[in-house]
Write a protein that holds these residues in place. Sequence first.
Motif: not given
Length: 55
Positions: A11-31
């Motif tokens: 769950i902690d890992r998932y939350m970390d990835l969500q924060r990264i995704k949010k900060e990326n905005g609309n920038h596509e990041n396939k990885e």
Amino acid sequence: MTEKELITITIDRYMDLQRIKKENGNHENKELEYQMKGVIAKLSSMGVNVEDITL
């Protein structure tokens, strides 16, 4: 490691990835998307509903 500890770490890992995704905005990041799918699959297999913890 107990199952609860494993779930907590995942769950902690998932939350970390969500924060990264949010900060990326609309920038596509396939990885990032690939990693999120993997973590979601793991959590689902452990019986965790990720909709409850999604930003």
